[in-house]
Scaffold this active site. Structure first.
Site, PDB file in Angstrom:
ATOM      1  N   GLU A 236       0.983  -1.178   0.024  1.00 12.82           N
ATOM      2  CA  GLU A 236       0.072   0.046  -0.100  1.00 12.82           C
ATOM      3  C   GLU A 236       0.691   1.383  -0.048  1.00 12.82           C
ATOM      4  OE1 GLU A 236      -2.778  -0.408   3.309  1.00 12.82           O
ATOM      5  OE2 GLU A 236      -3.703  -2.553   2.316  1.00 12.82           O
ATOM      6  N   ASN A 277       1.929  -4.518  -3.260  1.00 10.04           N
ATOM      7  CA  ASN A 277       0.407  -5.096  -3.106  1.00 10.04           C
ATOM      8  C   ASN A 277      -0.299  -3.886  -2.844  1.00 10.04           C
ATOM      9  OD1 ASN A 277      -1.820  -6.964  -2.666  1.00 10.04           O
ATOM     10  ND2 ASN A 277      -1.236  -6.660  -0.274  1.00 10.04           N
ATOM     11  N   HIS A 313     -10.569  -5.787  -2.019  1.00  7.48           N
ATOM     12  CA  HIS A 313     -11.833  -5.617  -1.073  1.00  7.48           C
ATOM     13  C   HIS A 313     -12.850  -4.738  -1.650  1.00  7.48           C
ATOM     14  CE1 HIS A 313      -9.168  -7.169   2.038  1.00  7.48           C
ATOM     15  NE2 HIS A 313      -8.095  -6.340   1.695  1.00  7.48           N
ATOM     16  N   GLU A 341      -6.371 -10.246  -1.711  1.00  9.19           N
ATOM     17  CA  GLU A 341      -7.178 -10.171  -0.697  1.00  9.19           C
ATOM     18  C   GLU A 341      -8.507 -10.062  -0.697  1.00  9.19           C
ATOM     19  OE1 GLU A 341      -5.608  -6.986   1.677  1.00  9.19           O
ATOM     20  OE2 GLU A 341      -3.466  -7.724   1.695  1.00  9.19           O
ATOM     21  N   ASP A 343     -12.416  -9.988  -0.902  1.00  9.42           N
ATOM     22  CA  ASP A 343     -13.791  -9.962  -0.341  1.00  9.42           C
ATOM     23  C   ASP A 343     -14.691  -8.859  -0.823  1.00  9.42           C
ATOM     24  OD1 ASP A 343     -12.907  -7.777   1.092  1.00  9.42           O
ATOM     25  OD2 ASP A 343     -12.292  -8.902   2.994  1.00  9.42           O
TER      26      ASP A 343
HETATM   27  O1  G3I Z   1      -3.492  -8.518  18.609  1.00 12.82           O
HETATM   28  C1  G3I Z   1      -4.470  -7.581  19.121  1.00 12.82           C
HETATM   29  C2  G3I Z   1      -4.936  -8.143  20.484  1.00 12.82           C
HETATM   30  O2  G3I Z   1      -4.057  -8.238  21.236  1.00 12.82           O
HETATM   31  C3  G3I Z   1      -6.097  -6.992  20.920  1.00 12.82           C
HETATM   32  O3  G3I Z   1      -6.598  -7.478  22.056  1.00 12.82           O
HETATM   33  C4  G3I Z   1      -7.068  -6.712  19.673  1.00 12.82           C
HETATM   34  C5  G3I Z   1      -8.039  -5.745  20.441  1.00 12.82           C
HETATM   35  O4  G3I Z   1      -8.415  -4.993  19.253  1.00 12.82           O
HETATM   36  O5  G3I Z   1      -6.687  -6.244  18.724  1.00 12.82           O
HETATM   37  C6  G3I Z   1      -5.293  -7.315  18.217  1.00 12.82           C
HETATM   38  O6  G3I Z   1      -4.945  -6.623  17.244  1.00 12.82           O
HETATM   39  C7  G3I Z   1      -5.703  -6.759  15.837  1.00 12.82           C
HETATM   40  C8  G3I Z   1      -5.171  -7.400  14.790  1.00 12.82           C
HETATM   41  O7  G3I Z   1      -5.947  -7.248  13.676  1.00 12.82           O
HETATM   42  C9  G3I Z   1      -4.942  -8.880  15.104  1.00 12.82           C
HETATM   43  O8  G3I Z   1      -6.459  -9.481  15.216  1.00 12.82           O
HETATM   44  C10 G3I Z   1      -5.985  -5.056  15.493  1.00 12.82           C
HETATM   45  O9  G3I Z   1      -6.456  -4.649  16.362  1.00 12.82           O
HETATM   46  C11 G3I Z   1      -6.623  -5.223  14.216  1.00 12.82           C
HETATM   47  O10 G3I Z   1      -6.601  -3.811  13.788  1.00 12.82           O
HETATM   48  C12 G3I Z   1      -6.082  -5.949  12.992  1.00 12.82           C
HETATM   49  O11 G3I Z   1      -6.737  -5.781  11.810  1.00 12.82           O
HETATM   50  C13 G3I Z   1      -6.096  -6.367  10.894  1.00 12.82           C
HETATM   51  C14 G3I Z   1      -5.848  -5.272   9.788  1.00 12.82           C
HETATM   52  O12 G3I Z   1      -5.221  -5.695   8.639  1.00 12.82           O
HETATM   53  C15 G3I Z   1      -5.103  -4.137  10.457  1.00 12.82           C
HETATM   54  O13 G3I Z   1      -4.800  -3.221   9.465  1.00 12.82           O
HETATM   55  C16 G3I Z   1      -6.862  -7.333  10.160  1.00 12.82           C
HETATM   56  O14 G3I Z   1      -7.006  -8.457  11.094  1.00 12.82           O
HETATM   57  C17 G3I Z   1      -6.240  -7.954   9.061  1.00 12.82           C
HETATM   58  O15 G3I Z   1      -7.209  -8.776   8.321  1.00 12.82           O
HETATM   59  C18 G3I Z   1      -5.994  -6.705   8.060  1.00 12.82           C
HETATM   60  O16 G3I Z   1      -5.446  -7.172   6.915  1.00 12.82           O
HETATM   61  C19 G3I Z   1      -5.239  -6.016   5.685  1.00 12.82           C
HETATM   62  C20 G3I Z   1      -3.801  -6.408   5.112  1.00 12.82           C
HETATM   63  O17 G3I Z   1      -2.810  -6.543   5.941  1.00 12.82           O
HETATM   64  C21 G3I Z   1      -3.582  -5.399   4.012  1.00 12.82           C
HETATM   65  N1  G3I Z   1      -4.697  -4.855   3.192  1.00 12.82           N
HETATM   66  C22 G3I Z   1      -6.071  -4.622   3.702  1.00 12.82           C
HETATM   67  C23 G3I Z   1      -6.340  -5.567   4.927  1.00 12.82           C
HETATM   68  C24 G3I Z   1      -7.506  -5.321   5.447  1.00 12.82           C
HETATM   69  O18 G3I Z   1      -7.575  -4.227   6.448  1.00 12.82           O
END
Ligand code: G3I
Length: 421
Positions: A236, A277, A313, A341, A343
């Site tokens: 990105e 990406n 997305h 990715e 969806d």
């Molecule tokens: O690990 C912590 C946990 O300890 C805490 O309790 C919890 C509370 O919110 O958060 C957890 O972290 C989260 C993490 O995912 C793991 O679950 C973050 O808050 C959350 O923001 C994070 O979201 C991820 C997101 O990227 C962040 O930008 C999504 O799972 C993940 O699917 C998403 O993936 C991205 C790609 O990497 C790049 N392209 C877009 C895509 C969708 O946003």
């Protein structure tokens, strides 16, 4: 007991029993299943859901193991679930919310490979791997031939403090891919998000940040040397208007961080494919043009770059036109393209009409990739709505994946199959 010296006919009578053992990944139970209910040596029959039990390698099986038909369920027995069996469609099943489900029982990776693609895959995350019903479907290499860790190879997970690398979580996904015979996509080296504050707010000068980027990409890609099909080295880098994202990398190093990271990754693992990406580059426009221009300039400078990841997305009912020609615009520059990715979200709650639209949208995306030889594979950003990132990010939106939150296949599944057909 049969004596060893008994007749050929007696020995022959044993053969059906031997051949009745199901091979690894095959179905071994489920409502209406009349095939084998025992598995070949080294595998166990693991219950996944009322309609599906599967022979898994003993090393990767979790949860209840059974070779008996599973218990009955409150969900309609006509439902189509999880891995499914072979063969084509049938009567329309009912899934969660009384909505129509998928009719297809195909395996997506198998269908994708028949269509000339390298894989059909999915994102997954460590926290999901303790869910035995989830993992039974994830582990099916005929359904998912590739997996991407949604979080556990990112910078905050792998180098939370400078020079201190942790790979436990990433290794769990890598080992899963290996035991399932699935390709692995590394995600990612350099991204403005999920970036520890020691990097984003470190106040480093250009020389120091260059060294930090090189060390990070070298170490992370090097740790997984020989284990990945590809890496999202740069994630990105652009704003939606095609200008560069002004993150710490660009602000400190201008665009030089891109070849820096790509070269470090190439040195660390010469065999893995190096990708840039991004999202909102799936259709023609300023951002896609900016990415194409970056590919051209990197190629002409001799910087190693193998592919472009189009995230996809998308929003159901708002699918842009010209998807295939946009993919072609990248492949004509000498890089491969992957849908990384995918969806397709909708406004909740879902309805039968929204599911039908989503099916059409999935088919549109998949058929665009199918139609371009250089579009080598498709990854969905998790396969079940249970673990989709969408609802927590877009209020009131969701139901973006091809399986619902109870692991029942939605019409979108049939759209994927149709797109590959
Ligand atoms: O690990 C912590 C946990 O300890 C805490 O309790 C919890 C509370 O919110 O958060 C957890 O972290 C989260 C993490 O995912 C793991 O679950 C973050 O808050 C959350 O923001 C994070 O979201 C991820 C997101 O990227 C962040 O930008 C999504 O799972 C993940 O699917 C998403 O993936 C991205 C790609 O990497 C790049 N392209 C877009 C895509 C969708 O946003």
């Amino acid at each position: 007991m049969i004596k060893l010296a008994s007749s050929f006919a007696a020995i022959a009578a044993l053969l059906p029993l031997v051949s009745a053992q199901q091979s690894v990944w095959g179905q071994c139970g489920g409502n209406g299943w009349t095939g084998p209910t025992t598995c070949v040596a080294g595998t166990v029959c693991q219950y996944s859901n009322p309609w599906y039990s599967q022979c898994l390698p003993s090393s990767s099986a979790t949860g209840p193991v059974t070779s008996s038909p599973p218990p009955s369920s409150t969900v309609s027995s006509s439902s189509s679930v999880g891995g499914g069996g072979g063969g084509g469609g049938g009567a329309t099943p009912t899934i969660s919310g009384g909505l129509p489900g998928a009719t297809g029982t195909q395996k997506l990776n198998t269908v994708a490979k028949s269509a000339g693609k390298t894989y059909f895959g999915t994102a997954t995350d460590n926290s999901e791997l303790s869910d035995s019903a989830y993992i039974a479907i994830l582990n099916d290499g005929t359904m998912f031939g590739q997996i991407t860790p949604a979080n556990s190879m990112k910078w905050d997970a792998t180098e939370p403090s400078r020079g201190s690398f942790t790979f436990t979580q990433g290794d769990q996904i890598a080992n899963l891919a290996k035991s399932n015979g699935q390709l692995l996509r590394g995600h990612n080296c350099v991204w403005y998000n999920q970036l520890p504050s020691w990097v984003s707010s470190g106040g480093f000068n250009a020389a120091t940040l260059s060294s930090i980027v090189t060390t990070h990409c070298s170490t992370v890609v090097g740790h997984y040397k020989g284990q990945t099909y590809a890496w999202d080295v740069i994630n990105e880098p652009f704003n939606d208007d095609g200008t560069w994202r002004t993150d710490v990398f660009y602000n400190t190093l201008n665009t030089s961080y891109v070849p820096l990271a790509l070269n470090a990754a190439r040195t660390a693992d010469p065999a893995t494919k190096l990708y840039i990406n991004d999202y909102n580059v799936e259709y023609a426009g300023a951002k896609s043009t900016a990415l194409q221009n970056l590919v051209k300039s990197l190629k002409s400078a001799g910087t190693p770059l193998d592919g472009v990841g189009l995230q996809y997305h998308m929003i159901s009912g708002s699918m842009p036109g010209g998807l295939a020609s946009n993919i072609q615009a990248f492949t004509s520059l000498g890089v491969e393209v992957a849908i990384t990715e995918l969806d397709i979200r909708m406004t909740l709650p879902p309805t039968a009409a929204k599911y039908a639209q989503q099916k059409t949208d999935y088919q549109t995306v998949i058929s665009a990739c199918k139609s371009v030889t250089g579009c080598i594979g498709i990854t969905i950003w998790d396969w079940t709505d249970k673990y989709s990132w969408v609802p927590s990010t877009f209020s009131g939106q969701g139901a973006a994946c091809p399986w619902d939150a109870t692991y029942l296949k939605k019409p979108a599944f049939d759209g994927i199959v149709a797109g590959l057909g």
